[in-house]
Design a protein around this motif. Structure first.
Motif, short mmCIF file in Angstrom:
data_model
loop_
_atom_site.label_atom_id
_atom_site.label_comp_id
_atom_site.label_asym_id
_atom_site.label_seq_id
_atom_site.Cartn_x
_atom_site.Cartn_y
_atom_site.Cartn_z
N LEU A 41 -36.85 -4.07 -9.90
CA LEU A 41 -37.66 -5.18 -10.42
C LEU A 41 -39.10 -4.74 -10.64
O LEU A 41 -39.70 -5.03 -11.68
N VAL A 46 -37.06 -7.69 -14.66
CA VAL A 46 -35.88 -8.47 -14.29
C VAL A 46 -34.62 -8.00 -15.01
O VAL A 46 -33.53 -8.00 -14.44
N ARG A 72 -26.65 -11.23 -10.89
CA ARG A 72 -28.12 -11.16 -10.87
C ARG A 72 -28.73 -12.39 -10.22
O ARG A 72 -29.71 -12.30 -9.47
N LEU A 76 -31.51 -12.24 -7.25
CA LEU A 76 -32.85 -12.79 -7.43
C LEU A 76 -33.13 -13.93 -6.45
O LEU A 76 -34.25 -14.08 -5.96
N SER A 80 -36.09 -13.91 -3.81
CA SER A 80 -37.05 -15.01 -3.88
C SER A 80 -37.19 -15.70 -2.54
O SER A 80 -38.30 -16.07 -2.13
N THR A 123 -42.29 -8.51 -7.12
CA THR A 123 -41.69 -9.82 -6.93
C THR A 123 -42.44 -10.95 -7.62
O THR A 123 -41.95 -12.08 -7.64
N LEU A 126 -40.36 -12.80 -10.04
CA LEU A 126 -39.32 -13.70 -9.57
C LEU A 126 -39.64 -15.16 -9.87
O LEU A 126 -38.73 -15.97 -10.05
N THR A 133 -32.05 -19.11 -13.28
CA THR A 133 -30.85 -18.79 -12.51
C THR A 133 -30.14 -20.08 -12.10
O THR A 133 -30.56 -21.18 -12.43
#
Length: 211
Positions: A41, A46, A72, A76, A80, A123, A126, A133
């Protein structure tokens, strides 16, 4: 490669894992995969966080990884949850001792989060990625917990009513959250002018509050 034990973070990412690893060997594989995902990342963005790429980077089989992190979105979501936990722990650490109201809460909070943003360059992506997502609720729940912590912090410094509504804390958090994200959008070290404006804005807003 040193691997962190993410037992708490795995539990926090409720629903993100296909199943939670219980044996130490399985936990080590998942932790190694998450470290690899974080590296990808930070290095490539991403789009690079795919099951085959993560498995290759972590030196585990795709099949072994799929048992726990099937896609994925799951990867993620767990990353997160870990990032959110760091934010929440940071606010907890800034809470003053009972009865202590001195110091500079605005400067302390902004300074602490600037340091965290600089350390966690990968991050930062994210925040936007999680919206697309299957787990957008993770981000919203985190923000609600952060608002509650900001409310407690402000009340501890006598800057808001501890028993009143949290609209002051909500304003402070969402204004700071948006401007902090913008300050680091194009710079890993943060835009100093925008960060200075953020501090000025928060100080002026809180100074203008009744009482």
């Amino acid at each position: 490669m040193a691997v962190r034990d993410r037992a708490v973070d795995l539990a926090a990412a409720d629903g993100a894992l296909r199943r939670v690893p219980t044996q130490s060997r399985a936990r080590a594989k998942v932790n190694r995969a998450l470290d690899a995902a974080g590296t990808l990342l930070a290095r490539e963005g991403v789009a690079a966080v795919t099951l085959p790429r993560v498995a290759e980077e972590a030196d585990v089989s795709v099949g072994a990884l799929y048992q726990y992190l099937p896609d994925r979105d799951s990867i993620l979501a767990v990353l997160s949850a870990e990032y959110h936990a760091k934010h929440e722990a940071l606010l907890d650490a800034l809470m003053p001792a009972p009865g202590a109201r001195g110091g500079d809460p605005v400067g302390a909070v902004v300074g602490a989060f600037v340091r965290l943003y600089r350390e966690e360059s990968g991050t930062r992506a994210l925040r936007d990625a999680l919206r697309s997502t299957a787990f957008p609720g993770l981000a919203r729940d985190h923000k609600e917990r952060m608002v509650a912590k900001v409310h407690t912090l402000l009340a501890a410094h006598g800057l808001t009513d501890p028993d009143g509504p949290d609209h002051v804390a909500r304003t402070v958090f969402f204004a700071a959250d948006a401007l902090m994200h913008e300050a680091f959008a194009d710079s890993a070290s943060g835009d100093p002018a925008l960060l200075a404006e953020l501090e000025a804005l928060l100080r002026a807003y809180l100074a203008a509050r009744p009482g």
